[in-house]
Design an enzyme around this catalytic site. Structure first.
Site, PDB file in Angstrom:
ATOM      1  N   LYS A 294       0.827  -1.220   0.000  1.00  0.00           N
ATOM      2  CA  LYS A 294       0.000   0.000   0.000  1.00  0.00           C
ATOM      3  C   LYS A 294       0.855   1.261   0.000  1.00  0.00           C
ATOM      4  CE  LYS A 294      -1.617   1.718   3.922  1.00  0.00           C
ATOM      5  NZ  LYS A 294      -1.531   3.126   4.311  1.00  0.00           N
ATOM      6  N   ASN A 295       1.829   1.308   0.881  1.00  0.00           N
ATOM      7  CA  ASN A 295       2.579   2.554   1.023  1.00  0.00           C
ATOM      8  C   ASN A 295       3.488   2.825  -0.176  1.00  0.00           C
ATOM      9  OD1 ASN A 295       1.266   3.090   3.377  1.00  0.00           O
ATOM     10  ND2 ASN A 295       2.947   2.479   4.728  1.00  0.00           N
TER      11      ASN A 295
ATOM     12  N   ARG B  67      -3.099   9.633   4.174  1.00  0.00           N
ATOM     13  CA  ARG B  67      -1.774  10.180   4.354  1.00  0.00           C
ATOM     14  C   ARG B  67      -1.081  10.412   3.002  1.00  0.00           C
ATOM     15  NH1 ARG B  67      -0.166  13.066   8.109  1.00  0.00           N
ATOM     16  NH2 ARG B  67       2.077  13.225   8.143  1.00  0.00           N
TER      17      ARG B  67
ATOM     18  N   CYS C 199      -3.954   7.841   9.810  1.00  0.00           N
ATOM     19  CA  CYS C 199      -4.332   7.357  11.139  1.00  0.00           C
ATOM     20  C   CYS C 199      -3.892   8.348  12.207  1.00  0.00           C
ATOM     21  CB  CYS C 199      -3.688   5.996  11.388  1.00  0.00           C
ATOM     22  SG  CYS C 199      -4.498   4.700  10.447  1.00  0.00           S
TER      23      CYS C 199
ATOM     24  N   ARG D 243       2.154  13.970  13.667  1.00  0.00           N
ATOM     25  CA  ARG D 243       2.485  13.802  12.250  1.00  0.00           C
ATOM     26  C   ARG D 243       2.723  15.136  11.513  1.00  0.00           C
ATOM     27  NH1 ARG D 243      -0.621   8.489  10.077  1.00  0.00           N
ATOM     28  NH2 ARG D 243       1.349   8.197   9.027  1.00  0.00           N
ATOM     29  N   PRO D 244       3.751  15.889  11.921  1.00  0.00           N
ATOM     30  CA  PRO D 244       4.042  17.155  11.236  1.00  0.00           C
ATOM     31  C   PRO D 244       4.567  16.924   9.814  1.00  0.00           C
ATOM     32  CG  PRO D 244       5.783  16.639  12.796  1.00  0.00           C
ATOM     33  CD  PRO D 244       4.721  15.593  12.977  1.00  0.00           C
TER      34      PRO D 244
ATOM     35  N   ASP E 208       4.584   0.027  12.074  1.00  0.00           N
ATOM     36  CA  ASP E 208       3.291  -0.475  11.592  1.00  0.00           C
ATOM     37  C   ASP E 208       3.026  -1.925  12.006  1.00  0.00           C
ATOM     38  OD1 ASP E 208       2.793   1.967  10.501  1.00  0.00           O
ATOM     39  OD2 ASP E 208       2.773   1.331   8.412  1.00  0.00           O
TER      40      ASP E 208
ATOM     41  N   ARG F 194      -8.691   0.195   4.905  1.00  0.00           N
ATOM     42  CA  ARG F 194      -7.792   1.168   4.272  1.00  0.00           C
ATOM     43  C   ARG F 194      -6.504   0.506   3.805  1.00  0.00           C
ATOM     44  NH1 ARG F 194      -7.255   6.549   7.676  1.00  0.00           N
ATOM     45  NH2 ARG F 194      -5.681   6.711   6.072  1.00  0.00           N
TER      46      ARG F 194
HETATM   47  C1  UD1 Z   1       4.765   6.419   6.639  1.00  0.00           C
HETATM   48  C2  UD1 Z   1       3.733   5.343   6.428  1.00  0.00           C
HETATM   49  C3  UD1 Z   1       3.250   4.821   7.752  1.00  0.00           C
HETATM   50  C4  UD1 Z   1       4.416   4.391   8.620  1.00  0.00           C
HETATM   51  C5  UD1 Z   1       5.470   5.473   8.703  1.00  0.00           C
HETATM   52  C6  UD1 Z   1       6.747   5.029   9.415  1.00  0.00           C
HETATM   53  C7  UD1 Z   1       2.681   5.975   4.350  1.00  0.00           C
HETATM   54  C8  UD1 Z   1       1.465   6.512   3.676  1.00  0.00           C
HETATM   55  N1  UD1 Z   1       2.634   5.909   5.685  1.00  0.00           N
HETATM   56  O1  UD1 Z   1       4.096   7.484   7.312  1.00  0.00           O
HETATM   57  O2  UD1 Z   1       2.384   3.721   7.505  1.00  0.00           O
HETATM   58  O3  UD1 Z   1       3.938   4.138   9.926  1.00  0.00           O
HETATM   59  O4  UD1 Z   1       5.838   5.900   7.401  1.00  0.00           O
HETATM   60  O5  UD1 Z   1       7.293   3.912   8.801  1.00  0.00           O
HETATM   61  O6  UD1 Z   1       3.648   5.589   3.724  1.00  0.00           O
HETATM   62  N2  UD1 Z   1       8.120  13.589  11.001  1.00  0.00           N
HETATM   63  C9  UD1 Z   1       8.417  14.888  11.295  1.00  0.00           C
HETATM   64  N3  UD1 Z   1       8.324  15.825  10.277  1.00  0.00           N
HETATM   65  C10 UD1 Z   1       7.950  15.493   9.010  1.00  0.00           C
HETATM   66  C11 UD1 Z   1       7.653  14.147   8.728  1.00  0.00           C
HETATM   67  C12 UD1 Z   1       7.747  13.219   9.740  1.00  0.00           C
HETATM   68  O7  UD1 Z   1       8.763  15.241  12.429  1.00  0.00           O
HETATM   69  O8  UD1 Z   1       7.890  16.380   8.158  1.00  0.00           O
HETATM   70  C13 UD1 Z   1       8.215  12.558  12.069  1.00  0.00           C
HETATM   71  C14 UD1 Z   1       6.883  11.886  12.366  1.00  0.00           C
HETATM   72  O9  UD1 Z   1       6.133  12.613  13.310  1.00  0.00           O
HETATM   73  C15 UD1 Z   1       7.345  10.544  12.897  1.00  0.00           C
HETATM   74  C16 UD1 Z   1       8.602  10.266  12.073  1.00  0.00           C
HETATM   75  O10 UD1 Z   1       9.036  11.512  11.565  1.00  0.00           O
HETATM   76  O11 UD1 Z   1       7.705  10.677  14.249  1.00  0.00           O
HETATM   77  C17 UD1 Z   1       8.403   9.301  10.944  1.00  0.00           C
HETATM   78  O12 UD1 Z   1       7.332   9.723  10.137  1.00  0.00           O
HETATM   79  P1  UD1 Z   1       7.238   9.377   8.583  1.00  0.00           P
HETATM   80  O13 UD1 Z   1       8.261   8.358   8.250  1.00  0.00           O
HETATM   81  O14 UD1 Z   1       7.229  10.645   7.814  1.00  0.00           O
HETATM   82  O15 UD1 Z   1       5.823   8.716   8.487  1.00  0.00           O
HETATM   83  P2  UD1 Z   1       4.742   8.911   7.371  1.00  0.00           P
HETATM   84  O16 UD1 Z   1       5.402   9.192   6.052  1.00  0.00           O
HETATM   85  O17 UD1 Z   1       3.697   9.841   7.867  1.00  0.00           O
END
Ligand code: UD1
Length: 433
Positions: A22-23, A93, A117, A122-123, A306, A398
């Site tokens: 999915k991702n 997302r 989720c 999630r910034p 995950d 989802r």
């Molecule tokens: C993606 C996956 C999600 C998975 C996660 C971690 C998708 C659609 N979702 O989510 O299923 O759980 O990777 O493997 O692919 N962060 C920041 N600033 C940012 C972005 C992220 O501080 O701009 C932090 C987040 O709060 C978190 C960490 O970085 O603590 C990792 O997040 P990230 O890898 O970006 O997760 P997602 O891409 O949202």
């Protein structure tokens, strides 16, 4: 509204075929709009998040031709708008990948702020920082819309402050059509990062180093059409491996890349399961009470966040005390209260959960707080005594295709039933009693 009704107590036995990731699909579908030629994507998982993104892509004018359940052809030549305001896009997302893709192609994009989720704040500051480093002006506008605009995008050196899957993919998308070279340092290394990079390269992009923490993207003038098959879903595979272990079953999980499952396999072996690896499948056998362990979620190749709820459900029934440390998302233990209602003994302190394994869980009426937690609660229901009724199953849909059908084929007693359909509920209970 649908709910899962589960009668626990049956070991899962047999074979299950894992679908596309999915991702990876979310990044790849967004990337597909960057060409003005047809892009054929195979092994697409038929799950809600993917279908929402496809609707959004056709909503901006791209041709989306669903060849069959797992194959889609996309042509971005007819895109008329760089404004993605599709109602449902806010709920997923992966919507933010359209920001990187459209910014790369048209130097301008506007997308409703991503949802996904509710597992933490999630910034998206790292996405913003990346786009700005490429020369874009990024603004959060009224109504939760992010806009990004540039006269021209120019490669730059970007050091991510946190390892972010989303930011790494988004910067790869935007930079592959930028001038000169972009270097992404402290990049995420997840299998789907490599898959999105391979896909973009198949369209003519020049991305090197995906899968390491330094990715080099040399901008190209344009991307062309391609045919690409998405990798298998690491998390769907891991969920079935843990379901096999939890139910003391014997399951061959097929169509996987065993290397992507190493962190999960290692934990299963550590607590007493047999895990056999083949070229593109893994077999998990558990025939005794499993032991305890400690798990810390980390970016790949560490233990995936995950999979955290699912392993917690498994360890809730294992012997001894286990400690889970969640180091990626700050709000990912909401499902523990539901497990406690089933008799689990778990204490959460900040980002840690201390699990004292119990001998058995009892079926209960519970609710899925998010996608992976929902899957974990299904696992708990499969091993609990009596009936578990789980609502909010749309979260599970989802990210899991035909979840209850695949579990039923392995011998589980599970059925999706409308919450008001008392007759169907009684029929199911009669069938499985
Ligand atoms: C993606 C996956 C999600 C998975 C996660 C971690 C998708 C659609 N979702 O989510 O299923 O759980 O990777 O493997 O692919 N962060 C920041 N600033 C940012 C972005 C992220 O501080 O701009 C932090 C987040 O709060 C978190 C960490 O970085 O603590 C990792 O997040 P990230 O890898 O970006 O997760 P997602 O891409 O949202």
């Amino acid at each position: 509204m649908d709910q899962y009704v589960i009668k626990g107590g049956k070991p899962l036995v047999g074979e299950v075929v894992i679908g596309g990731a999915k991702n990876a699909a979310l990044g790849i579908l967004a990337g597909a709009v960057m060409a003005d030629e047809p892009v054929l994507i195979e092994n697409l998982p038929d799950v809600c998040d993917v279908n929402v993104l496809l609707d959004a892509i056709s909503g901006i004018g791209a041709i989306v031709d669903r060849i069959d359940r797992h194959t889609v052809k996309i042509n971005g030549r007819t895109i008329k708008s760089v404004y993605v305001d599709y109602e449902y896009i806010k709920k997923i997302r992966g919507s933010y990948y359209l920001l990187g893709a459209l910014l790369g192609k048209y130097k301008e994009a506007k997308v409703a702020l991503p949802g996904g989720c509710n597992i933490g704040s999630r910034p998206i500051d790292q996405h913003k920082k990346g786009f700005e480093a490429l020369g874009a002006k990024v603004k959060i506008e009224q109504g939760g819309i992010i806009s990004a605009k540039a006269d021209c995008l120019k490669g730059n050196h970007i050091y991510l402050d946190v390892v972010s899957v989303g930011a790494t993919i988004n910067i790869m998308l935007a930079s592959c059509l930028a001038e000169e070279t972009t270097i992404i340092e402290n990049a995420a290394k997840e299998p789907h990062i490599v898959d999105v990079a391979n896909f973009l390269n198949s369209m003519g992009a020049n991305i090197k180093g995906a899968g390491t923490d330094v990715i080099r993207v040399k901008g190209v003038g344009k991307l062309h059409g391609s045919t690409y098959s998405i990798i298998p879903d690491q998390i769907e595979a891991g969920t079935f491996m843990l379901a096999a272990a939890a139910t003391k079953g014997d399951v061959l999980v097929k169509n996987v890349i065993p290397k992507h499952l190493d962190a999960i396999s290692a934990k299963l072996v550590e607590i007493g399961c047999e895990v056999e690896e083949f070229d593109d499948s893994v077999r998990v056998v558990a025939n005794k009470r499993l032991g305890h362990t400690n798990v810390k979620t980390l970016p790949y190749p560490g233990f995936p966040t995950d999979m955290q709820p699912q392993i917690t459900a498994l360890l809730a029934l294992s012997d001894g005390t286990s400690v889970i440390t969640e180091s990626i998302f700050e709000n990912r233990f909401k499902y523990v209260a539901e497990l406690a209602r089933m008799g689990a003994d778990i204490k959460v302190e900040g980002n840690m959960a201390v699990i004292n394994g119990v001998d058995n869980l009892m079926g209960a009426a519970i609710s899925a707080p998010d996608l992976r937690a929902g899957a974990a609660l299904v696992l708990a229901g499969l091993v609990a005594e009596g009936y578990t009724i789980l609502d909010q199953v749309t979260y599970i849909e989802r990210g899991y295709e035909l979840f209850e059908e695949k579990l039923t084929a392995l011998g589980a007693s599970i059925k999706k039933i409308d919450i008001n359909d008392e007759r169907e509920l009684q029929k199911f209970k009669l069938q499985v009693s």
